[in-house]
Design an enzyme around this catalytic site. Structure first.
Site, mmCIF file in Angstrom:
data_model
loop_
_atom_site.group_PDB
_atom_site.id
_atom_site.type_symbol
_atom_site.label_atom_id
_atom_site.label_comp_id
_atom_site.label_asym_id
_atom_site.label_seq_id
_atom_site.Cartn_x
_atom_site.Cartn_y
_atom_site.Cartn_z
ATOM 1 N N TYR A 128 -12.543 -13.051 -15.339
ATOM 2 C CA TYR A 128 -12.380 -12.230 -14.213
ATOM 3 C C TYR A 128 -12.932 -13.443 -13.479
ATOM 4 O O TYR A 128 -14.151 -14.078 -13.583
ATOM 5 C CB TYR A 128 -13.450 -10.907 -14.278
ATOM 6 C CG TYR A 128 -13.578 -10.588 -12.951
ATOM 7 C CD1 TYR A 128 -13.100 -9.626 -12.411
ATOM 8 C CD2 TYR A 128 -15.010 -10.480 -12.536
ATOM 9 C CE1 TYR A 128 -13.213 -9.122 -11.381
ATOM 10 C CE2 TYR A 128 -15.139 -10.088 -11.345
ATOM 11 C CZ TYR A 128 -14.959 -9.575 -10.734
ATOM 12 O OH TYR A 128 -14.511 -8.796 -9.527
ATOM 13 N N GLN A 190 -12.787 -1.937 -11.659
ATOM 14 C CA GLN A 190 -11.472 -1.166 -11.583
ATOM 15 C C GLN A 190 -10.667 -2.895 -12.124
ATOM 16 O O GLN A 190 -9.585 -2.592 -13.074
ATOM 17 C CB GLN A 190 -11.274 -1.111 -10.412
ATOM 18 C CG GLN A 190 -11.237 -1.914 -9.335
ATOM 19 C CD GLN A 190 -12.161 -1.486 -8.059
ATOM 20 O OE1 GLN A 190 -12.935 -1.087 -9.039
ATOM 21 N NE2 GLN A 190 -12.172 -2.295 -7.117
ATOM 22 N N GLN A 258 -28.919 -21.792 -5.695
ATOM 23 C CA GLN A 258 -28.720 -20.674 -6.563
ATOM 24 C C GLN A 258 -29.226 -19.663 -5.542
ATOM 25 O O GLN A 258 -28.419 -18.877 -5.562
ATOM 26 C CB GLN A 258 -29.426 -20.019 -7.689
ATOM 27 C CG GLN A 258 -29.597 -21.469 -8.206
ATOM 28 C CD GLN A 258 -28.631 -22.069 -9.153
ATOM 29 O OE1 GLN A 258 -27.640 -19.804 -9.738
ATOM 30 N NE2 GLN A 258 -27.516 -22.725 -8.936
ATOM 31 N N HIS A 261 -25.730 -18.186 -3.515
ATOM 32 C CA HIS A 261 -25.220 -16.805 -3.849
ATOM 33 C C HIS A 261 -25.686 -15.385 -3.214
ATOM 34 O O HIS A 261 -24.547 -14.671 -3.544
ATOM 35 C CB HIS A 261 -25.509 -16.731 -5.881
ATOM 36 C CG HIS A 261 -25.031 -17.911 -6.056
ATOM 37 N ND1 HIS A 261 -23.622 -18.289 -6.036
ATOM 38 C CD2 HIS A 261 -25.047 -18.972 -6.918
ATOM 39 C CE1 HIS A 261 -23.556 -19.330 -7.355
ATOM 40 N NE2 HIS A 261 -24.595 -19.399 -7.099
ATOM 41 N N GLU A 326 -30.865 -17.823 -16.034
ATOM 42 C CA GLU A 326 -29.802 -18.035 -16.806
ATOM 43 C C GLU A 326 -29.827 -19.933 -16.785
ATOM 44 O O GLU A 326 -28.969 -20.243 -17.315
ATOM 45 C CB GLU A 326 -29.065 -17.627 -15.474
ATOM 46 C CG GLU A 326 -26.851 -18.034 -15.363
ATOM 47 C CD GLU A 326 -26.751 -17.869 -14.021
ATOM 48 O OE1 GLU A 326 -24.969 -18.168 -14.332
ATOM 49 O OE2 GLU A 326 -26.940 -17.607 -13.483
ATOM 50 N N HIS A 327 -30.003 -19.954 -15.937
ATOM 51 C CA HIS A 327 -30.344 -21.625 -15.622
ATOM 52 C C HIS A 327 -31.988 -21.854 -16.100
ATOM 53 O O HIS A 327 -32.476 -21.377 -14.588
ATOM 54 C CB HIS A 327 -29.865 -22.123 -14.716
ATOM 55 C CG HIS A 327 -28.550 -21.887 -14.122
ATOM 56 N ND1 HIS A 327 -28.223 -20.623 -13.631
ATOM 57 C CD2 HIS A 327 -27.388 -22.459 -14.484
ATOM 58 C CE1 HIS A 327 -26.867 -20.738 -13.665
ATOM 59 N NE2 HIS A 327 -26.302 -21.550 -14.014
ATOM 60 N N ASP A 360 -23.571 -26.127 -12.527
ATOM 61 C CA ASP A 360 -22.141 -25.204 -12.314
ATOM 62 C C ASP A 360 -20.744 -26.066 -11.902
ATOM 63 O O ASP A 360 -20.102 -25.263 -12.287
ATOM 64 C CB ASP A 360 -22.731 -24.739 -10.684
ATOM 65 C CG ASP A 360 -23.894 -23.878 -11.112
ATOM 66 O OD1 ASP A 360 -24.369 -23.477 -11.581
ATOM 67 O OD2 ASP A 360 -24.899 -23.470 -9.963
ATOM 68 N N HIS A 419 -12.512 0.640 -57.204
ATOM 69 C CA HIS A 419 -13.491 -0.541 -56.926
ATOM 70 C C HIS A 419 -12.985 -1.763 -58.752
ATOM 71 O O HIS A 419 -12.782 -3.076 -58.328
ATOM 72 C CB HIS A 419 -14.250 -0.852 -55.845
ATOM 73 C CG HIS A 419 -13.910 -0.721 -54.816
ATOM 74 N ND1 HIS A 419 -13.841 0.634 -54.356
ATOM 75 C CD2 HIS A 419 -14.382 -1.360 -53.449
ATOM 76 C CE1 HIS A 419 -13.905 0.504 -53.119
ATOM 77 N NE2 HIS A 419 -13.927 -0.557 -52.641
#
Length: 429
Positions: A128, A190, A258, A261, A326-327, A360, A419
């Site tokens: 994605y 979706q 950053q 974004h 994250e970073h 990145d 077994h």
């Protein structure tokens, strides 16, 4: 922005709040659950309805997938400089992936059985790539590029198109270069549902990869079981942890990068140098005025950015480990010492010159990383996540005989005599 010193009222409470858990709100959970149910029940029709509602585009069975002609048009439209940059990134991704993939192995255990593991690529995966304010060409490479390096035979891409039904040509070219031959023009929860469950037109995948907004992340969470996932990477985050050796201009540039974004991005700066906070604030003000996306960035700086003056660098490290960014940009005089103490960051950038943007776009490791505190439980996307692990066991007559006594004892303890018999029959015959 929030600026606090360890001496200030509210500091302790704020720091305690930085220990996050990536748990969605009921509104997000319910909305995503409804979308998944609609896609499951109505298939393509649900995808077309959501595309109409959210992306203002009319799609059909004929236009749901990117066509070969659209791929060809994208290749022609992309500049040589863009192609060169994509090739450079893919080269580093491939070399990094080769070194991190798991290899088959085996050995003989104490009873003489040959045991081991084999690793094979998933047959079909979905990647994605978020839409929104910018074409995330690098995200296509940082997901599909690893799938290609792991030799996954089929890679399905999903990314929202514009109202004209087109996908950004540079993004399409990057997906194609990374081995993607199917792309659905669908975004959001979706798209995740379509890849996981399938529709009349979309064949389901074995595993879903890639970052997204809170709805995409929640869709991945809810669909675990129907499909496996890589991790839960949401809106972008950065934490800069610096002592007095930090370059204020560089730190400000990383924070602004950053924040670019937009949306739900989280930006943090932690230092034991109060003077450096002032310098970074001034640098942000100067640099912000020169940036094309200043409007988006300013909102993030005002609402989602914090700066903390800590009593000691060790306190800063503890905050970082609780925050699980994250970073993480780690800038300090004793790099080796403090690097060993960082446990939960998705990716670590060491030193004044290690710009997060290089990671990145180009360095090689994937920038698809855990957010929202997920770094305590997840690692970033890796090449070996595109491999299916299978254990292998082979016994000869001697190994069966040596294994019998222990197996029969376990069978007795657990009341599973069949077994035990399944092993003893091989010894007797």
């Amino acid at each position: 922005m929030k600026v606090l010193s360890y001496r200030d009222p509210g500091y302790v409470e704020f720091v305690q709040g930085l220990k996050r858990r990536a748990i969605p709100g009921d509104d997000v959970r319910d909305l995503v659950s409804g979308i998944i149910s609609e896609v499951s029940a109505k298939g393509d029709a649900a995808l077309f309805e959501y595309a109409r509602r959210f992306d203002r585009v009319e799609l059909s069975k004929e236009s749901l997938f990117v066509s070969e002609a659209e791929f060809a048009e994208a290749k022609k439209a992309v500049s040589p400089a863009t192609k060169k940059a994509i090739a450079a990134s893919l080269k580093n991704i491939t070399e990094f992936a080769k070194r991190s993939m798991r290899k088959d192995w085996s050995y003989r255990n104490a009873e003489g059985a040959r045991v081991g593991e084999r690793f094979t690529p998933f047959e079909r995966v979905g990647v994605y790539v978020p839409g929104g304010k910018a074409p995330l060409v690098s995200t296509a490479l940082m997901t599909a590029g690893f799938a290609k390096a792991a030799k996954v035979p089929e890679i399905l891409g999903a990314t929202p198109c514009g109202p004209d039904g087109k996908v950004n040509p540079a993004l399409l070219y990057a997906l194609y270069a990374a081995g993607v031959r199917e792309v659905i023009k669908i975004g959001g929860a979706q798209a995740i549902a379509a890849m996981a469950l399938g529709t009349e037109s979309v064949s389901p995948v074995d595993r879903v990869f890639g970052p997204g907004n809170k709805f995409v992340v929640e869709a991945k969470r809810q669909l675990v079981g129907a499909v496996s996932i890589d991790l839960l990477p949401g809106p972008s985050e950065v934490l800069v942890l610096s002592d007095k050796t930090g370059n204020a201009e560089f730190i400000a540039a990383d924070l602004l990068a950053q924040a670019e974004h937009g949306g739900d991005s989280v930006i943090g700066f932690v230092t034991d140098s109060k003077a450096l906070i002032g310098k970074v604030q001034k640098a942000i003000g100067r640099q912000l005025e020169t940036l094309s996306r200043a409007e988006y960035i300013r909102e993030v700086i005002e609402k989602e950015t914090f700066m903390l003056h800590v009593k000691s660098f060790a306190d800063g490290v503890a905050i970082s480990n609780d925050f699980a960014p994250e970073h993480l940009s780690l800038v300090c005089a004793e790099e080796k010492k403090w690097l060993k103490e960082i446990r939960t960051a998705g990716a670590i950038y060491v030193g004044n010159l290690s710009a997060v943007a290089v990671g990145d776009f180009l360095a090689g490791p994937s920038h698809t990383l855990p957010t929202g505190g997920g770094g305590r439980s997840f690692s970033g996307l890796r090449a070996d996540q595109f491999q299916r692990r299978t254990s292998v066991v082979k016994l000869d007559a001697g190994a069966v005989k040596k294994s019998l006594a222990s197996v029969e004892e376990f069978a007795r303890i657990e009341g599973l005599d069949a077994h035990g018999r399944s092993v003893s029959i091989r010894v007797e015959n």
